[in-house]
Design a protein around this motif. Structure first.
Motif, PDB file in Angstrom:
ATOM      1  N   GLY A   2       6.746 103.304 -10.984  1.00  0.00           N
ATOM      2  CA  GLY A   2       7.689 102.790  -9.875  1.00  0.00           C
ATOM      3  C   GLY A   2       7.056 101.719  -8.957  1.00  0.00           C
ATOM      4  N   ARG A   3       6.238 100.916  -9.483  1.00  0.00           N
ATOM      5  CA  ARG A   3       5.577  99.950  -8.690  1.00  0.00           C
ATOM      6  C   ARG A   3       6.459  98.523  -8.973  1.00  0.00           C
ATOM      7  N   ILE A   4       7.353  98.340  -9.724  1.00  0.00           N
ATOM      8  CA  ILE A   4       8.277  97.288  -9.990  1.00  0.00           C
ATOM      9  C   ILE A   4       9.726  97.781 -10.427  1.00  0.00           C
ATOM     10  N   THR A   5      10.352  96.881 -10.031  1.00  0.00           N
ATOM     11  CA  THR A   5      11.900  97.166 -10.413  1.00  0.00           C
ATOM     12  C   THR A   5      12.311  96.471 -11.903  1.00  0.00           C
ATOM     13  N   ILE A   6      13.334  96.825 -12.462  1.00  0.00           N
ATOM     14  CA  ILE A   6      13.503  96.262 -13.832  1.00  0.00           C
ATOM     15  C   ILE A   6      14.060  94.738 -13.660  1.00  0.00           C
ATOM     16  N   GLU A   7      14.151  94.178 -12.597  1.00  0.00           N
ATOM     17  CA  GLU A   7      14.373  92.833 -12.277  1.00  0.00           C
ATOM     18  C   GLU A   7      13.163  92.415 -12.105  1.00  0.00           C
ATOM     19  N   ASP A   8      12.009  92.937 -12.063  1.00  0.00           N
ATOM     20  CA  ASP A   8      10.621  92.162 -12.012  1.00  0.00           C
ATOM     21  C   ASP A   8       9.955  92.057 -13.478  1.00  0.00           C
ATOM     22  N   GLU A   9      10.823  92.831 -14.301  1.00  0.00           N
ATOM     23  CA  GLU A   9      10.526  92.813 -15.774  1.00  0.00           C
ATOM     24  C   GLU A   9      10.356  91.456 -16.259  1.00  0.00           C
ATOM     25  N   VAL A  10      11.530  90.823 -15.889  1.00  0.00           N
ATOM     26  CA  VAL A  10      11.596  89.450 -16.391  1.00  0.00           C
ATOM     27  C   VAL A  10      10.142  88.505 -16.064  1.00  0.00           C
ATOM     28  N   ASP A  11       9.662  88.781 -15.131  1.00  0.00           N
ATOM     29  CA  ASP A  11       8.223  87.914 -14.821  1.00  0.00           C
ATOM     30  C   ASP A  11       7.380  88.329 -15.926  1.00  0.00           C
ATOM     31  N   TYR A  12       7.277  89.747 -16.150  1.00  0.00           N
ATOM     32  CA  TYR A  12       6.201  90.166 -17.130  1.00  0.00           C
ATOM     33  C   TYR A  12       6.621  89.564 -18.742  1.00  0.00           C
ATOM     34  N   LEU A  13       8.039  89.442 -18.793  1.00  0.00           N
ATOM     35  CA  LEU A  13       8.352  89.044 -20.245  1.00  0.00           C
ATOM     36  C   LEU A  13       8.239  87.484 -20.365  1.00  0.00           C
ATOM     37  N   CYS A  14       8.382  86.776 -19.212  1.00  0.00           N
ATOM     38  CA  CYS A  14       7.918  85.350 -19.180  1.00  0.00           C
ATOM     39  C   CYS A  14       6.339  85.076 -19.287  1.00  0.00           C
ATOM     40  N   ARG A  15       5.389  85.909 -18.734  1.00  0.00           N
ATOM     41  CA  ARG A  15       4.180  85.883 -19.132  1.00  0.00           C
ATOM     42  C   ARG A  15       3.860  86.238 -20.437  1.00  0.00           C
ATOM     43  N   VAL A  16       4.614  87.128 -21.065  1.00  0.00           N
ATOM     44  CA  VAL A  16       4.640  87.414 -22.497  1.00  0.00           C
ATOM     45  C   VAL A  16       4.810  86.352 -23.527  1.00  0.00           C
ATOM     46  N   CYS A  17       5.775  85.604 -23.051  1.00  0.00           N
ATOM     47  CA  CYS A  17       6.447  84.464 -23.775  1.00  0.00           C
ATOM     48  C   CYS A  17       5.212  83.287 -24.053  1.00  0.00           C
ATOM     49  N   GLU A  18       4.775  83.050 -22.497  1.00  0.00           N
ATOM     50  CA  GLU A  18       3.712  81.986 -22.180  1.00  0.00           C
ATOM     51  C   GLU A  18       2.553  82.156 -23.095  1.00  0.00           C
ATOM     52  N   ILE A  19       2.064  83.262 -23.137  1.00  0.00           N
ATOM     53  CA  ILE A  19       0.895  83.731 -24.042  1.00  0.00           C
ATOM     54  C   ILE A  19       1.170  83.586 -25.398  1.00  0.00           C
ATOM     55  N   LEU A  20       2.403  83.783 -25.905  1.00  0.00           N
ATOM     56  CA  LEU A  20       2.557  83.644 -27.417  1.00  0.00           C
ATOM     57  C   LEU A  20       2.816  82.332 -27.413  1.00  0.00           C
ATOM     58  N   ARG A  21       3.450  81.391 -26.797  1.00  0.00           N
ATOM     59  CA  ARG A  21       3.680  80.144 -27.132  1.00  0.00           C
ATOM     60  C   ARG A  21       2.072  79.317 -27.051  1.00  0.00           C
ATOM     61  N   GLU A  22       1.186  79.790 -26.086  1.00  0.00           N
ATOM     62  CA  GLU A  22      -0.387  79.147 -26.000  1.00  0.00           C
ATOM     63  C   GLU A  22      -0.799  79.437 -27.399  1.00  0.00           C
ATOM     64  N   LYS A  77       0.402  90.652 -32.705  1.00  0.00           N
ATOM     65  CA  LYS A  77      -0.530  89.577 -33.208  1.00  0.00           C
ATOM     66  C   LYS A  77      -1.448  89.151 -32.147  1.00  0.00           C
ATOM     67  N   SER A  78      -0.977  89.590 -30.779  1.00  0.00           N
ATOM     68  CA  SER A  78      -1.691  88.840 -29.565  1.00  0.00           C
ATOM     69  C   SER A  78      -2.278  89.966 -28.672  1.00  0.00           C
ATOM     70  N   ASP A  79      -3.462  90.084 -28.601  1.00  0.00           N
ATOM     71  CA  ASP A  79      -3.962  91.064 -27.642  1.00  0.00           C
ATOM     72  C   ASP A  79      -3.573  90.763 -26.194  1.00  0.00           C
ATOM     73  N   GLY A  80      -3.377  89.531 -25.991  1.00  0.00           N
ATOM     74  CA  GLY A  80      -2.989  89.088 -24.573  1.00  0.00           C
ATOM     75  C   GLY A  80      -1.640  89.753 -24.228  1.00  0.00           C
ATOM     76  N   ALA A  81      -0.809  89.435 -25.137  1.00  0.00           N
ATOM     77  CA  ALA A  81       0.558  89.790 -25.067  1.00  0.00           C
ATOM     78  C   ALA A  81       0.886  91.545 -25.099  1.00  0.00           C
ATOM     79  N   LYS A  82       0.004  92.079 -25.783  1.00  0.00           N
ATOM     80  CA  LYS A  82       0.268  93.431 -25.743  1.00  0.00           C
ATOM     81  C   LYS A  82      -0.391  93.997 -24.356  1.00  0.00           C
ATOM     82  N   ARG A  83      -1.454  93.451 -23.837  1.00  0.00           N
ATOM     83  CA  ARG A  83      -2.155  93.675 -22.678  1.00  0.00           C
ATOM     84  C   ARG A  83      -1.033  93.656 -21.422  1.00  0.00           C
ATOM     85  N   ILE A  84      -0.153  92.628 -21.733  1.00  0.00           N
ATOM     86  CA  ILE A  84       0.893  92.559 -20.519  1.00  0.00           C
ATOM     87  C   ILE A  84       2.022  93.512 -20.599  1.00  0.00           C
ATOM     88  N   VAL A  85       2.281  93.653 -21.793  1.00  0.00           N
ATOM     89  CA  VAL A  85       3.268  94.811 -22.528  1.00  0.00           C
ATOM     90  C   VAL A  85       2.831  96.108 -21.697  1.00  0.00           C
TER      91      VAL A  85
END
Length: 88
Positions: A57-77, A39-47
């Motif tokens: 190979g530009r990020i590690t699996i640990e960096d994934e958390v930062d992306y997922l936090c950004r998705v949640c922030e957008i969905l909350r907004e 339902k969110s173009d912004g969240a889909k862009r981050i994914v």
């Protein structure tokens, strides 16, 4: 998977089991969250950025958390989720 990767490759990339990836693909896991993200173009862009960076190979699996936090922030907004759970 849409980019031609095998289930094993996706599982290795995401740090999941092949069984878990198969369950996500068959909508036995994560369907509610996916429905909300769709339902969110912004969240889909981050994914998409997350997938691009993982595959390249530009990020590690640990960096994934930062992306997922950004998705949640957008969905909350956008009022699609609230706090720790989903919006009613």
């Amino acid at each position: 998977i849409d980019r031609g990767y095998r289930v094993k490759d996706v599982a290795d990339l995401l740090g999941l089991t092949q069984a878990a990836v198969s369950q996500y693909l068959k909508s036995k896991r994560g369907q509610r969250g996916l429905d909300i993200i769709k339902k969110s173009d912004g969240a889909k862009r981050i994914v998409r950025e997350l997938v691009d960076d993982l595959v390249a190979g530009r990020i590690t699996i640990e960096d994934e958390v930062d992306y997922l936090c950004r998705v949640c922030e957008i969905l909350r907004e956008e009022g699609l989720i609230e706090g720790e759970g989903y919006a009613v």
